[in-house]
Each structure stands twice: as structure tokens, then as C-alpha cells.
Design a protein around this motif. Structure first.
Motif, mmCIF file in Angstrom:
data_model
loop_
_atom_site.group_PDB
_atom_site.id
_atom_site.type_symbol
_atom_site.label_atom_id
_atom_site.label_comp_id
_atom_site.label_asym_id
_atom_site.label_seq_id
_atom_site.Cartn_x
_atom_site.Cartn_y
_atom_site.Cartn_z
ATOM 1 N N GLU A 1 0.828 -1.205 0.000
ATOM 2 C CA GLU A 1 0.000 0.000 0.000
ATOM 3 C C GLU A 1 0.865 1.258 0.000
ATOM 4 O O GLU A 1 0.562 2.226 -0.696
ATOM 5 C CB GLU A 1 -0.944 -0.005 1.205
ATOM 6 C CG GLU A 1 -2.046 -1.034 1.087
ATOM 7 C CD GLU A 1 -2.887 -1.173 2.345
ATOM 8 O OE1 GLU A 1 -2.532 -0.574 3.384
ATOM 9 O OE2 GLU A 1 -3.910 -1.880 2.285
ATOM 10 N N ALA B 1 3.175 -3.303 -10.369
ATOM 11 C CA ALA B 1 2.028 -3.521 -9.480
ATOM 12 C C ALA B 1 1.376 -4.866 -9.778
ATOM 13 O O ALA B 1 1.016 -5.608 -8.853
ATOM 14 C CB ALA B 1 1.014 -2.391 -9.629
ATOM 15 N N ILE C 1 1.155 -7.736 -6.925
ATOM 16 C CA ILE C 1 -0.169 -8.204 -6.481
ATOM 17 C C ILE C 1 -0.336 -9.690 -6.779
ATOM 18 O O ILE C 1 -0.888 -10.444 -5.971
ATOM 19 C CB ILE C 1 -1.287 -7.361 -7.132
ATOM 20 C CG1 ILE C 1 -1.283 -5.948 -6.546
ATOM 21 C CG2 ILE C 1 -2.648 -8.016 -6.973
ATOM 22 C CD1 ILE C 1 -1.544 -5.894 -5.049
ATOM 23 N N GLN D 1 -8.163 -1.864 -3.416
ATOM 24 C CA GLN D 1 -8.306 -0.944 -4.546
ATOM 25 C C GLN D 1 -7.228 -1.224 -5.595
ATOM 26 O O GLN D 1 -7.490 -1.204 -6.794
ATOM 27 C CB GLN D 1 -8.218 0.499 -4.054
ATOM 28 C CG GLN D 1 -8.497 1.529 -5.109
ATOM 29 C CD GLN D 1 -8.421 2.935 -4.552
ATOM 30 O OE1 GLN D 1 -8.267 3.152 -3.356
ATOM 31 N NE2 GLN D 1 -8.525 3.913 -5.439
ATOM 32 N N LEU D 2 -6.009 -1.514 -5.134
ATOM 33 C CA LEU D 2 -4.923 -1.849 -6.057
ATOM 34 C C LEU D 2 -5.235 -3.141 -6.803
ATOM 35 O O LEU D 2 -4.982 -3.248 -8.007
ATOM 36 C CB LEU D 2 -3.600 -1.959 -5.290
ATOM 37 C CG LEU D 2 -2.355 -2.232 -6.125
ATOM 38 C CD1 LEU D 2 -2.116 -1.127 -7.141
ATOM 39 C CD2 LEU D 2 -1.144 -2.381 -5.209
ATOM 40 N N ARG D 3 -5.796 -4.118 -6.108
ATOM 41 C CA ARG D 3 -6.166 -5.378 -6.771
ATOM 42 C C ARG D 3 -7.187 -5.124 -7.881
ATOM 43 O O ARG D 3 -7.078 -5.683 -8.970
ATOM 44 C CB ARG D 3 -6.740 -6.360 -5.760
ATOM 45 C CG ARG D 3 -5.697 -6.991 -4.909
ATOM 46 C CD ARG D 3 -6.292 -7.974 -3.947
ATOM 47 N NE ARG D 3 -5.217 -8.547 -3.163
ATOM 48 C CZ ARG D 3 -5.380 -9.526 -2.309
ATOM 49 N NH1 ARG D 3 -6.555 -10.065 -2.108
ATOM 50 N NH2 ARG D 3 -4.352 -9.988 -1.626
ATOM 51 N N VAL E 1 -5.437 -3.403 -10.807
ATOM 52 C CA VAL E 1 -4.595 -4.342 -11.557
ATOM 53 C C VAL E 1 -5.474 -5.270 -12.397
ATOM 54 O O VAL E 1 -5.134 -5.589 -13.540
ATOM 55 C CB VAL E 1 -3.688 -5.139 -10.592
ATOM 56 C CG1 VAL E 1 -3.109 -6.361 -11.259
ATOM 57 C CG2 VAL E 1 -2.582 -4.243 -10.072
ATOM 58 N N SER F 1 0.576 -1.014 -15.036
ATOM 59 C CA SER F 1 1.765 -1.020 -14.181
ATOM 60 C C SER F 1 2.234 -2.459 -14.000
ATOM 61 O O SER F 1 1.723 -3.186 -13.138
ATOM 62 C CB SER F 1 1.447 -0.398 -12.820
ATOM 63 O OG SER F 1 2.547 -0.551 -11.947
ATOM 64 N N PHE G 1 2.541 1.678 -3.611
ATOM 65 C CA PHE G 1 1.672 2.072 -4.713
ATOM 66 C C PHE G 1 0.652 3.141 -4.331
ATOM 67 O O PHE G 1 -0.177 3.525 -5.153
ATOM 68 C CB PHE G 1 0.990 0.830 -5.302
ATOM 69 C CG PHE G 1 1.986 -0.139 -5.872
ATOM 70 C CD1 PHE G 1 2.611 0.121 -7.077
ATOM 71 C CD2 PHE G 1 2.337 -1.281 -5.177
ATOM 72 C CE1 PHE G 1 3.551 -0.760 -7.599
ATOM 73 C CE2 PHE G 1 3.273 -2.165 -5.689
ATOM 74 C CZ PHE G 1 3.882 -1.907 -6.900
ATOM 75 N N MET H 1 -2.060 3.279 -2.489
ATOM 76 C CA MET H 1 -3.496 2.997 -2.479
ATOM 77 C C MET H 1 -3.753 1.729 -1.675
ATOM 78 O O MET H 1 -2.860 0.897 -1.529
ATOM 79 C CB MET H 1 -4.072 2.887 -3.892
ATOM 80 C CG MET H 1 -3.638 1.712 -4.708
ATOM 81 S SD MET H 1 -4.502 1.535 -6.305
ATOM 82 C CE MET H 1 -4.188 3.055 -7.116
#
Length: 150
Positions: free
Chosen positions: A17, A41, A45, A26-28, A31, A38, A20, A22
């Protein structure tokens, strides 16, 4: 012990977190929606998900082993119990290997992780060591060759 491992997963989640900027969920989603946006990322992930999966399988195998040990006669471990113990050992190795990959991906100083980014400092614009060009030899006039080529 599972609480300690959840803490380790939590530490990795916090590092992801932070990297990146976030929340992990939310990142998952980001992606999943745009995996090519990215690559770093996406890779991080993916490996974090594999680590969570390995930890889940390990926890289940440990629970099965503990149940089998409770049912086993004192001092005697039969083949099925030993097979469960071997499975737990294998899953520990898998989990630890995946944790090492995630740790590597999050380590700015690890080999291969030297790509410039906002968390890694400024990109280099020139050579790390001051150099001077090698002087070229003076131009020598061409000398005519007598006799031709054989």
C-alpha cells in the motif's frame, strides 16, 4: 502462530500500500481492470495473492495434522500422519519461497529493482562516473599501394 503469520501478511500489505499509494483491495481492482498499466504492481499483487493462497493451504494442512496427531496413539505415528507432516513441511517451503519473492519485489535495492520511480529517487541522467572521451589518432593520409592486389 497463525496470528504471527497474519501479521507478516499484514506487514507485506502495508508495504504494498505504501509503495503504490493505495489500499490493497483498490490496487487489486486496478490491476484486474488494467494489468498492463503497471507491470510492477501487477507482478507484486500476483505474488502477494500466491503468498496468501499458500498461507491458507498451510493453515488448513496444519489443522489436519493437529487433528491427526490428536487421534494418533501416544508415541506412534503412522504413515498417514507422517504424510500430513510432510505436506506441512512442503507447504512451509512454498509459503516461504513466495514470501521471499514478495520481499524481493518490495526491496528497492534488490538486483533488478533499480527502475526509477518516485519512491526510488531521481532517475540518472548521465554516467555515474565522470569520463572523458578517448582522444582519436591524427588522420594519416592514405598511402598508395604499388603493385596492385593479387
Amino acid at each position: 502462530m497463525p496470528e504471527e503469520l497474519d501479521d507478516v501478511l499484514g506487514v507485506f500489505a502495508q508495504q504494498i500500500e505504501s509503495r503504490f499509494q493505495m489500499p490493497l483491495q483498490q490496487l487489486r481492482h486496478a490491476v484486474t481492470a488494467a494489468s498492463q498499466a503497471s507491470p510492477e504492481a501487477t507482478t507484486t499483487i500476483r505474488w502477494y495473492g500466491l503468498l496468501e493462497e499458500a498461507q491458507g493451504a498451510l493453515s488448513a494442512a496444519e489443522d489436519h495434522l493437529l487433528a491427526a496427531l490428536d487421534r494418533a496413539p501416544a508415541g506412534e505415528l503412522e504413515d498417514p500422519v507422517m504424510a500430513l507432516a510432510d505436506r506441512v513441511n512442503t507447504l512451509v517451503a512454498v509459503r516461504d519461497g513466495r514470501a521471499m519473492v514478495v520481499r524481493h519485489l518490495l526491496d528497492d535495492n534488490a538486483p533488478g529493482n533499480r527502475t526509477p520511480g518516485p519512491w526510488r529517487g531521481a532517475a540518472r541522467t548521465g554516467p555515474a562516473i565522470a569520463t572523458t572521451p578517448v582522444p582519436r589518432p591524427a588522420v594519416v593520409p592514405a598511402v598508395p599501394v604499388r603493385g596492385g592486389v593479387r
